[in-house]
Design a protein around this motif. Structure first.
Motif, PDB file in Angstrom:
ATOM      1  N   ALA A  95      -0.073  -5.421   3.841  1.00 27.20           N
ATOM      2  CA  ALA A  95      -0.715  -4.178   3.413  1.00 27.20           C
ATOM      3  C   ALA A  95      -0.486  -3.084   4.451  1.00 27.20           C
ATOM      4  O   ALA A  95      -0.075  -1.972   4.105  1.00 27.20           O
ATOM      5  CB  ALA A  95      -2.210  -4.410   3.213  1.00 27.20           C
ATOM      6  N   ILE A  96      -0.714  -3.394   5.715  1.00 31.12           N
ATOM      7  CA  ILE A  96      -0.586  -2.358   6.742  1.00 31.12           C
ATOM      8  C   ILE A  96       0.870  -1.955   6.942  1.00 31.12           C
ATOM      9  O   ILE A  96       1.186  -0.777   7.070  1.00 31.12           O
ATOM     10  CB  ILE A  96      -1.183  -2.847   8.081  1.00 31.12           C
ATOM     11  CG1 ILE A  96      -2.684  -3.013   7.928  1.00 31.12           C
ATOM     12  CG2 ILE A  96      -0.835  -1.888   9.193  1.00 31.12           C
ATOM     13  CD1 ILE A  96      -3.518  -2.108   8.759  1.00 31.12           C
ATOM     14  N   VAL A  97       1.771  -2.938   6.952  1.00 30.94           N
ATOM     15  CA  VAL A  97       3.174  -2.594   7.180  1.00 30.94           C
ATOM     16  C   VAL A  97       3.708  -1.725   6.045  1.00 30.94           C
ATOM     17  O   VAL A  97       4.413  -0.744   6.274  1.00 30.94           O
ATOM     18  CB  VAL A  97       4.031  -3.871   7.341  1.00 30.94           C
ATOM     19  CG1 VAL A  97       5.506  -3.525   7.332  1.00 30.94           C
ATOM     20  CG2 VAL A  97       3.683  -4.563   8.636  1.00 30.94           C
TER      21      VAL A  97
ATOM     22  N   LEU B  63       0.804  -1.225   0.000  1.00 32.60           N
ATOM     23  CA  LEU B  63       0.000   0.000   0.000  1.00 32.60           C
ATOM     24  C   LEU B  63       0.830   1.266   0.000  1.00 32.60           C
ATOM     25  O   LEU B  63       0.362   2.323  -0.375  1.00 32.60           O
ATOM     26  CB  LEU B  63      -0.932   0.023   1.212  1.00 32.60           C
ATOM     27  CG  LEU B  63      -2.164  -0.849   1.125  1.00 32.60           C
ATOM     28  CD1 LEU B  63      -3.038  -0.640   2.329  1.00 32.60           C
ATOM     29  CD2 LEU B  63      -2.949  -0.545  -0.139  1.00 32.60           C
TER      30      LEU B  63
ATOM     31  N   GLU C  27       4.267   5.905   4.929  1.00 34.75           N
ATOM     32  CA  GLU C  27       4.109   7.050   5.825  1.00 34.75           C
ATOM     33  C   GLU C  27       5.443   7.403   6.494  1.00 34.75           C
ATOM     34  O   GLU C  27       5.757   8.572   6.679  1.00 34.75           O
ATOM     35  CB  GLU C  27       3.053   6.731   6.889  1.00 34.75           C
ATOM     36  CG  GLU C  27       1.649   6.728   6.329  1.00 34.75           C
ATOM     37  CD  GLU C  27       1.198   8.103   5.869  1.00 34.75           C
ATOM     38  OE1 GLU C  27       0.838   8.929   6.701  1.00 34.75           O
ATOM     39  OE2 GLU C  27       1.242   8.358   4.640  1.00 34.75           O
ATOM     40  N   ILE C  28       6.219   6.363   6.848  1.00 34.45           N
ATOM     41  CA  ILE C  28       7.519   6.624   7.490  1.00 34.45           C
ATOM     42  C   ILE C  28       8.390   7.466   6.570  1.00 34.45           C
ATOM     43  O   ILE C  28       8.956   8.481   6.972  1.00 34.45           O
ATOM     44  CB  ILE C  28       8.234   5.297   7.841  1.00 34.45           C
ATOM     45  CG1 ILE C  28       7.521   4.618   9.008  1.00 34.45           C
ATOM     46  CG2 ILE C  28       9.695   5.551   8.204  1.00 34.45           C
ATOM     47  CD1 ILE C  28       8.067   3.257   9.367  1.00 34.45           C
TER      48      ILE C  28
ATOM     49  N   LEU D  58       1.956   0.184   4.135  1.00 37.88           N
ATOM     50  CA  LEU D  58       1.316   1.496   4.280  1.00 37.88           C
ATOM     51  C   LEU D  58       2.108   2.321   5.305  1.00 37.88           C
ATOM     52  O   LEU D  58       2.387   3.497   5.096  1.00 37.88           O
ATOM     53  CB  LEU D  58      -0.120   1.287   4.757  1.00 37.88           C
ATOM     54  CG  LEU D  58      -1.043   2.492   4.886  1.00 37.88           C
ATOM     55  CD1 LEU D  58      -2.453   2.041   4.589  1.00 37.88           C
ATOM     56  CD2 LEU D  58      -1.010   3.098   6.257  1.00 37.88           C
ATOM     57  N   GLY D  59       2.501   1.649   6.379  1.00 40.86           N
ATOM     58  CA  GLY D  59       3.318   2.303   7.382  1.00 40.86           C
ATOM     59  C   GLY D  59       4.654   2.743   6.817  1.00 40.86           C
ATOM     60  O   GLY D  59       5.110   3.863   7.068  1.00 40.86           O
TER      61      GLY D  59
ATOM     62  N   ILE E 202      -0.293   9.177   1.008  1.00 38.30           N
ATOM     63  CA  ILE E 202      -0.959   7.885   0.885  1.00 38.30           C
ATOM     64  C   ILE E 202      -1.976   7.883  -0.274  1.00 38.30           C
ATOM     65  O   ILE E 202      -2.236   6.868  -0.900  1.00 38.30           O
ATOM     66  CB  ILE E 202      -1.653   7.534   2.214  1.00 38.30           C
ATOM     67  CG1 ILE E 202      -2.525   6.279   2.124  1.00 38.30           C
ATOM     68  CG2 ILE E 202      -2.523   8.659   2.730  1.00 38.30           C
ATOM     69  CD1 ILE E 202      -1.753   5.041   2.277  1.00 38.30           C
ATOM     70  N   TRP E 203      -2.513   9.070  -0.583  1.00 41.09           N
ATOM     71  CA  TRP E 203      -3.511   9.141  -1.658  1.00 41.09           C
ATOM     72  C   TRP E 203      -2.933   8.726  -2.994  1.00 41.09           C
ATOM     73  O   TRP E 203      -3.616   8.136  -3.825  1.00 41.09           O
ATOM     74  CB  TRP E 203      -4.092  10.552  -1.747  1.00 41.09           C
ATOM     75  CG  TRP E 203      -4.678  10.942  -0.435  1.00 41.09           C
ATOM     76  CD1 TRP E 203      -4.157  11.828   0.475  1.00 41.09           C
ATOM     77  CD2 TRP E 203      -5.858  10.424   0.157  1.00 41.09           C
ATOM     78  NE1 TRP E 203      -4.944  11.876   1.580  1.00 41.09           N
ATOM     79  CE2 TRP E 203      -5.990  11.040   1.426  1.00 41.09           C
ATOM     80  CE3 TRP E 203      -6.809   9.495  -0.256  1.00 41.09           C
ATOM     81  CZ2 TRP E 203      -7.048  10.749   2.272  1.00 41.09           C
ATOM     82  CZ3 TRP E 203      -7.856   9.217   0.593  1.00 41.09           C
ATOM     83  CH2 TRP E 203      -7.963   9.839   1.839  1.00 41.09           C
TER      84      TRP E 203
ATOM     85  N   ASN F 226      10.440  15.800   8.351  1.00 40.13           N
ATOM     86  CA  ASN F 226      11.076  16.230   9.598  1.00 40.13           C
ATOM     87  C   ASN F 226      12.595  16.289   9.577  1.00 40.13           C
ATOM     88  O   ASN F 226      13.193  16.971  10.385  1.00 40.13           O
ATOM     89  CB  ASN F 226      10.630  15.320  10.745  1.00 40.13           C
ATOM     90  CG  ASN F 226       9.183  15.552  11.096  1.00 40.13           C
ATOM     91  OD1 ASN F 226       8.788  16.654  11.418  1.00 40.13           O
ATOM     92  ND2 ASN F 226       8.370  14.521  10.966  1.00 40.13           N
TER      93      ASN F 226
ATOM     94  N   ILE G 124       7.058  11.010   6.520  1.00 37.04           N
ATOM     95  CA  ILE G 124       7.279  11.747   7.765  1.00 37.04           C
ATOM     96  C   ILE G 124       8.765  12.083   7.935  1.00 37.04           C
ATOM     97  O   ILE G 124       9.117  13.186   8.362  1.00 37.04           O
ATOM     98  CB  ILE G 124       6.770  10.934   8.975  1.00 37.04           C
ATOM     99  CG1 ILE G 124       5.250  10.767   8.869  1.00 37.04           C
ATOM    100  CG2 ILE G 124       7.109  11.621  10.283  1.00 37.04           C
ATOM    101  CD1 ILE G 124       4.662   9.784   9.859  1.00 37.04           C
ATOM    102  N   VAL G 125       9.621  11.142   7.553  1.00 38.37           N
ATOM    103  CA  VAL G 125      11.056  11.419   7.644  1.00 38.37           C
ATOM    104  C   VAL G 125      11.426  12.573   6.715  1.00 38.37           C
ATOM    105  O   VAL G 125      12.152  13.495   7.098  1.00 38.37           O
ATOM    106  CB  VAL G 125      11.876  10.149   7.308  1.00 38.37           C
ATOM    107  CG1 VAL G 125      13.338  10.502   7.098  1.00 38.37           C
ATOM    108  CG2 VAL G 125      11.731   9.126   8.424  1.00 38.37           C
TER     109      VAL G 125
END
Lengths: 302, 407, 266
Positions: free
Chosen positions: B196-198, B141, B204-205, B200-201, B325-326, B212, B208-209
């Protein structure tokens, strides 16, 4: 060492953790019964919060008073979330009961996307203020900087929900049917369990619990938007996996552990990487202990 | 008929109840007013009433259709399918399509050309994801992360070391592939839903990195002044550059199609499909599932990386907001709509899903709502996608009549 | 003569449940051994332990490799076991449903072919030759199993009996020296079972492959097996020729206990 700070982080972690636990219960119940991650579960939580907000708005303008509003809003949120959960299962998952898991998963993602944007378009994309409905308890005054009364309510409700759910699953006929279906769906069906009904009911209960969490946290934090379900849903999923997916006490334990670790991490290390932390946590669990803290090791049937 | 009517009526009432608070009531807490939008309820009731008929009709058709197939009845291929199978017609259609793409910059405005360039970028990304999801059956994902890796590797390599576009193109692809492997190792043992979830994570990681870690990525403000690709040292105007990038994307798309097609119909491609169909059986038949997964991740990621490099060069400016994510979900929609595993389907779906919202503003507003519905409907009614991937048929000279044809 | 596969003291625990207990079994080259016993006796678990899907709690299986050396199967992954020359079929058919029958068999050729990513992309002469060879070999196998006319049909559209045969063909494509068949006749009618009987005899005689067979159809077992091993509650309770096993009181008891007599089947 600043003990008050430490304690407030602990209480904050407990608050977060309770909410994760309430949402995680729904994930874990659904997963236990149909081995599907209900991606749209976070959206149900969000819809619960929105329904409550709308009820509160209408009732406040009609001149009702505090406690009645709180009760009606909570009931509306729970009823509507349950109705959405039921409908969701009928539309997006039931026709795919015998399809490959990939299909059901994609359907779940689609539903999540749909519900988010449904609320975004029908309501608003902006954050909406959510009134704090829980009165400040006088006896909490001296420790108000550590724990707020809304948090106390969150702990109490979480404990109560957990207790009721345990009683339901352990001692009622329906609970027995649920456990049977979770263990072996075909056998349950052969022994006269109405599997479709059990699955529907699982969605209804899980959704109702998630909505409870939604109302509580919205009232505690004070604002909501259509997107709150996404991250909360993912973190609750992490909690469910951490506790051992399929296990009810596991979901609560996982929620609390995640809540505390997140709270201490953001309090002592860095708040920029708060969400990264949850994901890394998930990867870590899945690599080192995929069955979670309380889950049993699953063997694939060959 | 009466029963059907009743069912639809019930569905309509149920949905009117369900959507009542969120669609009808709009509380304005600042002005302290409530807007009741009752007319919406009527629309929802009427729409549900009709859609409910269609829904049940389609479900019924799907179920009876399945029964026919399971009865072993072989339907003769339709005229469409016969035509599609004709290699001469297929060649003709392909050359016509290629010609269309070559003349687009000549016929349409600059803006429209850029739009098609965008669509082609998505074609390449989607074909990459198609390897991972469509062929190997691994639901990833956070795929946009690889796109981001490609884009940022060109931007940063150029900023720090003045690496040119043409050198960055393979480097971006290689870096994205490396990230594919990096992601692949920890998630190798995970099955469908966890994966799928990992992932997706993971997506996002990365975002976010990038947001930041200011020292590396310049944070949310992004990187500006990314140079466009050089074409044989020619001095091009902005407009000419965009047209050149367009042709570059056409070439890159063709390359992607060629490579993915060849991979699909190879020993490697078959092992991916076996993995998708049944991982345990695939491993028992001698397929190194670890290797198959890693190669799918790496080869899928490298196309996103390459597309990312072109994207950065085209935009001249990138920031983490380009890689949410979109984007991952849009690419997933493309693969699902196109039919997992079908190259032609994916190309078509990418063009439709990227160009349509731009062409029709009405559609753009409802875009994500429709995409969500699309994912559900596709899975329920046409899990194979709009364009059914036909399996490759092998031809053999008729051998001696089979002895034990009948059991 | 050294056995092709030697299983020594194999034990498998699931949590507190002992599915296999100190099981010994030897299979010689080109020999057909049947594994029988009531449902849940641990027969499929033994297959899973041999093929690397489960990791046995204790004991080991050793395979006489092609070069004559004895190799332990301990800790190998299923695909490595297959590469060594052991392949299996599944009790509940596990074909690659959306792939054609021919492609299913070609998957079996996977571990005996080499082409990699570069070969696939460049499609050089060697890759093309190998691909053609794999397709031809697979087609030949399909013909042998009476499936040639289904070559381009999706596997899940094949009739049931044909799917069972396709599973065996797919396993044979990996060039096994030991073939593990898990209830190959399950759900077949008498005619199909007879055809299966002939196929298995031919595999043994023409290919010289050793076979370990789990089967409930006693007529098939008695006709095919040179030795029979009976398991119950994870333990071997008898082993011998079909005639010996038929007379063994422990076997009769195990079967009668399940309300099924051997004589009724045989």
């Amino acid at each position: 060492m600043n003990w008050d700070y430490l304690l407030s982080l602990f209480m904050g972690g407990l608050t977060r953790g309770s909410i994760y636990a309430l949402i995680a219960l729904g994930y874990t119940m659904v997963y236990g019964i149909i081995t599907l991650i209900n991606f749209a579960h976070g959206e149900i939580y969000m819809i619960g919060a929105f329904t409550a907000l709308i009820a509160i708005g209408v009732l406040t303008l009609a001149g009702w008073n505090g406690t009645a509003i709180l009760l009606i809003a909570a009931v509306a949120a729970v009823v509507y979330a349950a109705a959405y959960g039921w409908t969701l299962e009928r539309i997006a998952y039931r026709p795919l009961r015998h399809a490959p898991r990939l299909s059901a998963l994609i359907s779940a993602i689609g539903m999540s996307l749909f519900l988010q944007n449904y609320v975004r378009m029908a309501q608003t994309a902006n954050f909406l203020p959510f009134p704090n409905l829980i009165p400040e308890f006088a006896f909490l005054k001296p420790v108000a900087h550590i724990v707020r009364s809304s948090e106390l309510v969150i702990y109490a409700v979480t404990a109560l929900v957990m207790l009721l759910l345990t009683l339901l699953v352990r001692f009622t006929r329906m609970g027995k049917a649920m456990r049977a279906t979770a263990q072996d769906r075909d056998m349950a069906m052969l022994s006269g369990v109405d599997v479709d009904r059990v699955i529907s009911l699982t969605f209804v209960i899980g959704s109702a619990i998630a909505a409870t969490g939604g109302v509580l946290i919205a009232s505690h934090i004070g604002q909501i938007n259509f997107y709150i379900g996404f991250l909360a849903g993912i973190k609750a999923f992490v909690a469910a996996v951490l506790g051992g997916i399929g296990s009810l006490p596991g979901a609560v334990l996982g929620g609390l552990v995640l809540g505390w670790t997140e709270s201490f991490f953001t309090g002592y290390v860095s708040s920029d990487y708060e969400d990264v932390f949850a994901f890394l946590f998930l990867v870590g669990i899945l690599i080192f202990r995929p069955s979670g803290l309380l889950g049993r090791k699953q063997m694939e049937k060959v | 008929m009466k029963a059907e009517f009743k069912k639809s009526l019930l569905a309509a009432l149920w949905f009117m109840f369900l959507t009542f608070p969120i669609t009808v009531v709009r509380v304005n807490t600042i002005e302290r007013t409530v807007a009741w939008r009752w007319e919406r309820l009527i629309w929802i009731g009427a729409a549900t009433f009709i859609l409910s008929f269609i829904w049940r009709r389609l479900l019924h058709r799907k179920q009876t259709g399945r029964r026919e197939v399971s009865a072993g009845e072989v339907r003769p291929p339709s005229r469409w399918k016969q035509m599609a199978a004709d290699p001469r017609l297929k060649g003709l259609a392909l050359s016509a399509a290629a010609l269309c793409f070559l003349v687009i910059p000549l016929l349409f405005s600059w803006n429209k050309t850029i739009l098609v360039t965008n669509a082609l970028i998505y074609v390449v990304i989607a074909l990459g994801l198609n390897i991972v999801v469509g062929l190997a059956g691994q639901l990833v994902l956070g795929y946009v992360a690889f796109f981001a890796v490609g884009a940022y590797s060109y931007a940063l390599l150029n900023y720090h070391f003045a690496v040119g576009f043409w050198a960055a193109l393979p480097m971006g692809a290689a870096l994205a592939a490396a990230f594919g492997l990096l992601l692949g190792f920890p998630v190798l043992r995970l099955r469908g839903d966890y994966l799928a979830i990992v992932t997706l994570g993971f997506g996002e990681i990365i975002r976010i990195v990038l947001e930041n870690w200011n020292a590396l990525s310049f944070g949310p403000s992004g990187i500006d002044n990314i140079p466009p690709p050089g074409f044989f040292g020619l001095a091009l105007t902005l407009r000419q550059t965009h047209i050149a990038i367009y042709y570059l994307m056409v070439a890159l798309t063709l390359l992607t199609i060629l490579v993915v097609h060849r991979l699909q119909h190879s020993r490697i491609g078959r092992s991916w499909e076996a993995l998708r169909e049944d991982e345990t059986a695939a491993q028992a038949m001698g397929i190194d599932t670890t290797g198959a997964k890693l190669s799918a991740f790496a080869l899928g990621a490298c196309w996103a990386g390459m597309a990312g490099v072109v994207f950065a060069a085209k935009q001249k400016f990138i920031n983490p907001g380009n890689f949410t994510i979109w984007e991952s979900i849009l690419v997933l929609c493309i693969v699902v709509l196109g039919g997992m595993g079908s190259i032609a389907g994916v190309v078509l779906a990418a063009l439709v899903l990227v160009i349509l919202p731009e062409a029709l503003r009405v559609f753009a507003d409802y875009r994500w709502l429709l995409f969500g519905a699309l994912l559900v409907l596709m899975m329920v009614f046409r899990p194979g996608g709009l364009v059914n991937a036909r399996r490759r048929a092998y031809a053999f000279e008729p051998s001696a009549p089979e002895k034990s044809e009948r059991p | 003569m050294t056995p092709l596969l030697a299983i020594r003291q194999l034990t498998m625990d699931f949590g507190g449940l002992r599915a296999l207990e100190a099981l010994d079994l030897s299979i010689h080259p080109a020999q057909t051994v049947a594994l029988i016993g009531p449902n849940g006796a641990g027969k499929t678990t033994l297959f899973n332990c041999i093929t690397g899907i489960y990791r046995p709690t204790a004991g080991e299986a050793r395979l006489q490799a092609a070069d004559g050396r004895s190799t332990s199967l301990q800790g190998l992954k299923p695909n490595q076991v297959t590469a060594l020359g052991i392949c299996r079929t599944f009790q509940n058919i596990r074909l690659f449903g959306h792939m054609s029958a021919l492609e299913n068999v070609m998957i079996g050729r996977h571990c005996r072919t080499r082409a990699g990513i570069a070969g696939a992309i460049l499609r050089n002469r060697r890759t093309r030759d190998e691909e053609r060879q794999a397709a031809d070999d697979s087609y030949r196998l399909l013909t042998k199993f009476g499936l040639a006319r289904h070559a381009n049909d999706p596997a899940n559209s094949l009739p049931y009996g044909a799917q069972r045969r396709l599973e065996i063909a797919r396993a044979m494509a990996t060039e096994p020296r030991l073939l593990l068949l898990d209830e190959p006749a399950a759900g077949m009618n008498a005619q199909e079972t007879q055809a299966l009987d002939r196929i298995i005899v031919r595999l043994r005689e023409e290919e010289g492959v050793a076979i370990l067979l789990i089967e409930h159809d006693m007529r098939l077992v008695m006709s095919l097996a040179q030795r029979i091993c009976v398991v119950d509650y994870g333990r071997k309770i008898a082993e011998g020729t079909p005639a010996e096993v038929r007379r063994n009181p422990a076997v009769i008891k195990a079967y009668l206990g399940e309300d099924e007599s051997m004589e009724a089947h045989a």
